[in-house]
Every structure is written in structure tokens, then in C-alpha cells.
Write a protein that holds these residues in place. Structure first.
Motif, short mmCIF file in Angstrom:
data_model
loop_
_atom_site.label_atom_id
_atom_site.label_comp_id
_atom_site.label_asym_id
_atom_site.label_seq_id
_atom_site.Cartn_x
_atom_site.Cartn_y
_atom_site.Cartn_z
N GLU A 130 6.21 11.18 2.14
CA GLU A 130 4.90 11.59 1.67
C GLU A 130 4.78 11.21 0.20
O GLU A 130 5.20 11.94 -0.69
N ASP A 131 4.26 10.01 -0.05
CA ASP A 131 4.10 9.57 -1.42
C ASP A 131 3.07 10.47 -2.11
O ASP A 131 2.18 11.02 -1.47
N TYR A 132 3.19 10.62 -3.42
CA TYR A 132 2.28 11.49 -4.16
C TYR A 132 2.14 10.93 -5.57
O TYR A 132 2.95 10.11 -6.01
N CYS A 173 5.22 10.51 -7.94
CA CYS A 173 6.46 10.00 -7.34
C CYS A 173 7.15 8.96 -8.22
O CYS A 173 8.35 9.04 -8.47
N PRO A 225 8.48 17.21 -7.11
CA PRO A 225 8.19 17.25 -5.68
C PRO A 225 8.09 18.70 -5.18
O PRO A 225 8.88 19.56 -5.59
N ASP A 251 9.32 16.24 2.16
CA ASP A 251 8.70 14.93 2.34
C ASP A 251 8.53 14.22 1.00
O ASP A 251 8.84 13.04 0.86
N GLN A 252 8.01 14.94 0.01
CA GLN A 252 7.82 14.34 -1.30
C GLN A 252 9.16 14.01 -1.95
O GLN A 252 9.29 12.98 -2.62
#
Length: 268
Positions: free
Chosen positions: A6-8, A11, A37, A41-42
Motif C-alpha cells: 500500500e504505497d502512500y 513512503c 507507516p 501494508d504501508q
């Protein structure tokens, strides 16, 4: 437990900060709140961005993985980079500290790729891809000065305390590794401590089975030549640099090595 990538927005910043701490060898503060994060996921996305940057900018590829069966609250999975993998028989291993924290493990070596695919891998298929196994030590370290205050996603983003990997002698068979065996540490030929070693996942290959299918589900895979460690038989051990170390793994063999810390390395 399922983990995805889960890109954010933070990141990339998180990955660069952790790389800077990794390369300086100096533990620092937690990641800034804006790029910290918030989920597993992150955290895995930070790992993957770290691996991408190291590969593209420093030609430092993933040479191994650490893995263990996950729990609902925690995942132990992280790439280990070629620059941090050493061979015990190659001579003294450079270290940045005079006391090192290590974990005695078994490293399974892949002889065949296990690439991403739609269909899950069976244990038999993964067994067929294993080409051998070695006695190994994971070297522990953290990029946070106070890891006890960091969240699980922050620790996962920082590769779950991995600082490096030492590969020792090959063992007779990767498929008969016991779930328990005595671990004996000697220093300069004198026994220092002995542990009734027990693998944390009961089956030593369990973490490898999980890892192969976890990576497959992320569109990733394992490559021939990579090693996978799956858990310590004796928790962690603190050992000094500058001493001749021997770790006996039951009847499997003995790993011999010496770390050269700052006080034992020759001056420039």
C-alpha cells in the motif's frame, strides 16, 4: 493475516531516511509523523521502496530474506541486501560495534526461481526448489535509537531488526533440519553458554513456505541463489568482536567466525 503493498505519500521519504540511517550506522529518532507507516501494508511498501532505491542507486540487490510465520498483530518478513551478507570462512567480518547481537539460524538456499504466479505454491514445489542449507547467523540492529517506542509497522519498515547475515558451512540436507537442537557458543575455544535450542515455528521450513506464497501474492518472487532464514534457535546472543567464536548447532556442524569491531580493526 494478509499484507499487501500500500504505497502512500510519505513512503519515499521514509525509505530515504531509513537508508541514510542504515548507511551512517548511527541509530536516530523515529520516522517523522508525516511519513510514518500506519499499517503493515504501508510498512511493506517502505521495504519495497528501500529495496528499489538500493538496487537502482547503489546496485545493492536482495540476496536473502528473513521470514517467520505471522501472527494477527505482527509480520516478520524483510529483504536482506547483498552488501550486508558475509561468509564466515572469508575471514574477520567488519563490524561497527565491539559487541554484536546475533541469532543462530538455518539459511535455506534456493536452486530454482519461485516467481510470482496466480496459483499458490505447494510445499512439495517449494521443497523441490531448495538446493541446500547452511548454518547461519542473523546480525541484529535497528535504525531507531529507541525501538521500544516504535510501532510494529515502523519496525517492519526498518526490516525487523535485520542488520546483516553471516553464512556458514553447508549442512548435509536441507530437508532434515531438526525442530530442536543444542546451541553451544564458545569463545577462543572455551565454552561460554549452551542453549536448548528450539525453532520458534516448530518446522524450520514453515517460514519459507509462507514467504514464497506471500511474495507470490504481491507480484514478487524468490530467485535462485537467494537464502531464506526462518527464525532463531536460541533467541539473541550478545558476542564480542575480536574473539574467535564457535557456534555448534547440535549434530549439524559448527560455524566459526570472528568479528572485527572498531577497536580491533587496523587504523587507516
Amino acid at each position: 493475516m494478509q499484507i499487501g503493498i500500500e504505497d502512500y505519500p510519505g513512503c519515499l521519504e521514509a525509505a530515504r531516511l531509513l537508508i541514510a540511517a542504515r548507511e551512517s550506522g548511527v541509530a536516530g529518532p523515529r520516522l517523522p509523523a508525516g511519513c510514518r507507516p500506519q499499517s503493515l501494508d504501508q510498512a511493506f511498501a517502505v521495504q519495497q521502496r528501500t529495496a528499489q532505491l538500493l538496487r537502482e542507486e547503489r546496485h545493492d540487490d536482495v540476496a536473502a530474506w528473513k521470514s517467520a510465520l505471522p501472527s494477527p498483530e505482527k509480520a516478520v518478513v524483510a529483504p536482506i541486501y547483498a552488501s550486508t551478507v558475509a561468509h564466515a570462512e572469508a575471514g574477520p567480518i567488519a563490524a561497527r560495534t565491539d559487541v554484536l547481537r546475533i541469532e543462530p539460524e538455518i539459511a535455506f538456499e534456493l536452486a530454482q526461481d519461485l516467481p510470482a504466479r496466480a496459483e499458490p505454491y505447494t510445499e512439495a514445489e517449494i521443497d523441490a526448489a531448495i538446493g541446500g542449507a547452511r548454518l547461519a547467523l542473523e546480525i541484529l540492529g535497528c535504525r531507531y535509537a529507541s525501538p521500544e517506542h516504535a510501532s510494529v509497522p515502523e519496525l517492519l519498515a526498518d526490516h525487523m531488526f535485520n542488520l546483516g547475515l553471516v553464512l556458514g558451512p553447508r549442512i548435509a540436507s536441507p530437508h532434515t533440519v531438526p525442530a530442536s537442537m543444542a546451541i553451544t557458543l564458545s569463545m577462543d575455544g572455551v565454552q561460554a553458554e549452551q542453549h536448548a535450542g528450539v525453532h520458534p515455528n516448530d518446522r524450520p521450513k514453515a517460514g519459507l513456505y509462507w514467504l514464497a506464497n506471500f511474495l507470490r501474492g504481491q507480484g514478487l518472487g524468490l530467485r535462485a541463489g537467494q537464502h531464506v532464514i526462518t527464525g532463531s534457535y536460541a533467541g539473541f546472543l550478545d558476542v564480542p568482536a575480536g574473539r574467535g567464536l564457535e557456534l555448534a548447532y547440535g549434530d549439524l556442524g559448527v560455524l566459526r567466525l570472528r568479528f572485527a569491531g572498531p577497536a580491533t580493526q587496523p587504523s587507516a
